[in-house]
Design an enzyme around this catalytic site. Structure first.
Site, short mmCIF file in Angstrom:
data_model
loop_
_atom_site.label_atom_id
_atom_site.label_comp_id
_atom_site.label_asym_id
_atom_site.label_seq_id
_atom_site.Cartn_x
_atom_site.Cartn_y
_atom_site.Cartn_z
N HIS A 1 -7.41 -2.71 10.06
CA HIS A 1 -8.70 -3.37 9.80
C HIS A 1 -9.58 -3.37 11.06
CE1 HIS A 1 -6.27 -5.95 6.65
NE2 HIS A 1 -6.40 -4.69 6.26
N GLU B 1 0.83 -1.21 0.00
CA GLU B 1 0.00 0.00 0.00
C GLU B 1 0.86 1.27 0.00
OE1 GLU B 1 -2.82 -0.70 -0.72
OE2 GLU B 1 -3.55 -2.47 0.36
N GLU C 1 -17.06 12.82 21.77
CA GLU C 1 -15.68 12.92 21.30
C GLU C 1 -15.54 12.92 19.77
OE1 GLU C 1 -13.53 9.56 22.68
OE2 GLU C 1 -11.59 10.55 22.50
O1 2HA Z 1 -0.63 -4.69 4.43
O2 2HA Z 1 -3.63 -4.61 4.96
O3 2HA Z 1 -4.33 -3.73 2.54
C1 2HA Z 1 -1.65 -5.61 4.24
C2 2HA Z 1 -2.93 -4.90 4.04
C3 2HA Z 1 -3.24 -4.58 2.64
ZN ZN Z 2 -5.58 -3.89 4.54
#
Ligand code: 2HA
Ligand code: ZN
Length: 271
Positions: A140, A115, A168
């Site tokens: 995530h 990324e 907040e």
């Molecule tokens: O780096 O989360 O989106 C691994 C990821 C790719």
């Molecule tokens: Zn990711």
């Protein structure tokens, strides 16, 4: 001084560990980059040499000469704290903007996160509005991702929901939340779409995948993600309690909050 003892390494180790402990970085999920200036590196004698060079696959001339501390592709946030010299690298964008020279780290042959184009494009976009821009972080967060399935992908609607989950929220992300369509990760296209949103927002949702957030230091950027995810967790908990909202924070109260904390709320998202 050795670079391993720098505050930058301390920060990246802390933030990756905390993000993993929060459950936001299964396997190799997540990546982070921190922009560092040449001047801040002058006292470190082990970052002068170029060890390897990477192709960037796009033109990053706008940050030529700048250094980025960035997690490696395929590497696990869980491991960064115990193997920082392998899983983290310090790269410098070359003068032609097309390559990155490795100055430290990635000792077992790693290279920057897949990324990295999205990170660099986001740094470039943010630097246009915020000269203190330093950090791009992706991970995530579970409840936030879940909302990308159950809620319409509408920036105004989602921002308003998250703002109203806790006092907040509006103070921490007064611009609201940007959303891109679902796209394949690791491509220049998703990088361009994310960076385009970054001119207006500090947080961008990648539907069915995760979050991108920016800030002036690792604590602030991590705190931003934590605040968004906490709002999403409250939303999830409300659904678990039956979903019936009897009272909430009104738009009038949101405006008062913005005023009290001296932030400018995105007026397009208020009634
Ligand atoms: O780096 O989360 O989106 C691994 C990821 C790719
Ligand atoms: Zn990711």
């Amino acid at each position: 001084m050795k670079f391993i003892d720098s505050k930058f390494m301390r920060d990246i180790c802390n933030v990756t560990k905390q993000s993993y402990d929060n459950g936001w970085d299964e396997r190799n999920g997540g990546n982070i980059s921190i922009r560092i200036t040449e001047d801040e590196l002058k006292d470190f004698d082990d970052v002068k040499e170029v060890k390897r060079t990477f192709d960037l696959g796009f033109d990053a001339k706008e940050v030529a000469g700048q250094y980025f501390l960035v997690t490696g592709t395929g590497r696990y946030f869980r491991n960064v704290i115990s193997r920082p010299t392998e899983d983290v690298g310090l790269v410098k964008i070359t003068e032609d903007g097309k390559h990155a020279d490795l100055h430290w780290g990635y000792e077992d042959g790693a290279k920057p996160t897949s990324e990295f184009p999205t990170h660099l494009m986001s740094h470039i976009a943010r630097l246009k509005t915020d000269k203190n821009q330093r950090v791009v972080m992706h991970c995530h967060p579970t409840n936030f991702i879940a909302m990308s399935f159950t809620q319409t992908l509408d920036e105004k609607r989602l921002s308003r929901i998250l703002w109203k989950m806790q006092a907040e929220s509006l103070v921490v992300f007064p611009e609201g939340i940007g959303i891109i369509p679902y796209m394949t990760p690791g491509t220049n296209e998703i990088g361009e779409a994310t960076a385009a949103k970054m001119s207006e927002f500090k947080v961008v949702m990648w539907p069915h995948h995760g979050i991108f957030a920016v800030g002036s230091d690792p604590d602030e950027t991590f705190g931003l993600i934590e605040t968004v995810e906490k709002a999403a967790l409250i939303f999830t908990t409300i659904q678990a309690q039956g979903g019936n909202i009897l009272q909430d924070i009104t738009d009038e109260e949101l405006k008062e909050l913005a005023q009290a904390f001296g932030v400018t709320a995105n007026s397009k998202f208020l009634k």
